[in-house]
Design an enzyme around this catalytic site. Sequence first.
Site, PDB file in Angstrom:
ATOM      1  N   CYS A  72       1.042  -0.833   1.813  1.00  0.00           N
ATOM      2  CA  CYS A  72       1.838  -1.314   2.950  1.00  0.00           C
ATOM      3  C   CYS A  72       0.971  -1.430   4.202  1.00  0.00           C
ATOM      4  O   CYS A  72       1.134  -2.356   5.008  1.00  0.00           O
ATOM      5  CB  CYS A  72       3.017  -0.386   3.224  1.00  0.00           C
ATOM      6  SG  CYS A  72       4.160  -0.265   1.860  1.00  0.00           S
TER       7      CYS A  72
HETATM    8  C1  BEZ Z   1       1.777   1.885  -1.007  1.00  0.00           C
HETATM    9  O1  BEZ Z   1       2.086   1.083  -0.118  1.00  0.00           O
HETATM   10  O2  BEZ Z   1       0.614   2.006  -1.347  1.00  0.00           O
HETATM   11  C2  BEZ Z   1       2.830   2.694  -1.700  1.00  0.00           C
HETATM   12  C3  BEZ Z   1       4.115   2.736  -1.217  1.00  0.00           C
HETATM   13  C4  BEZ Z   1       5.077   3.499  -1.856  1.00  0.00           C
HETATM   14  C5  BEZ Z   1       4.751   4.229  -2.967  1.00  0.00           C
HETATM   15  C6  BEZ Z   1       3.449   4.176  -3.465  1.00  0.00           C
HETATM   16  C7  BEZ Z   1       2.495   3.397  -2.819  1.00  0.00           C
END
Ligand code: BEZ
Length: 237
Positions: A72
Amino acid sequence: MSIQLFADRDPGNALIKLPISARRTVRWLPRIGDKFPDFSLDTTQGELRFRDWALGSWTHLFSHPAALTPVCTTEIASLASHDETWKRLNVKHLGISASPIEDQRLWHEHVEDIFEVDIGFPIGHDPMLTLSQLFGMIHDEEATGHAIRKSFILTPELRIAVMMEYPVHIGRSTAELIRVIEALQLVDATGAATPADWMPGDVALVPDERSETEVLRQFGALSRRIISYLRVVDPGP
Ligand code: BEZ
């Protein structure tokens, strides 16, 4: 002819467990062309009433799983780094996530520091995932407690033009988002169609029997018919 959507027994006659999502009543299945419902939510930039905020711009409404997470982080940094493009294309972004506003604000500070960008767009807080459920952003078999990566591109009249869905561990492509928005705007302005792998400036397709005078007026160029059902036009530089 009959279409069997879900078999309740496998070939060995054992009961097949339906995915959780298939057992639920679907209230709204967002489809291309649907008018997007109005809603309001608290965001990193204050309370936002969606319709008032979005009407008249192309809108990228997207879910992201959580603040302070790696994929994200790169997605919002990438969106923020294309600020000039969004202005040129009249695009607004609104993120939705279950993460509290304080976490989102702290996270934005980190992202702005690390990537030297300004996150000019709001991200909303959907505490009970009510909106995320309604918009089809919760895919229980992929993730529980947070959304997958879903993007809606909405027209300035708030109709769904494009939907894209990605799993939690694969970041979206900002280049693809821009490409699709440029294609939508070309189609909107001219009624043209875009071929596979189209990029801005490439040859477009004339999908109907409009006159050459009309083609010349819209594209500043004449079309070429390759076969009866394939007519192309090169809008040039
Ligand atoms: C990520 O954005 O890397 C992520 C978000 C939620 C759970 C696992 C990874």
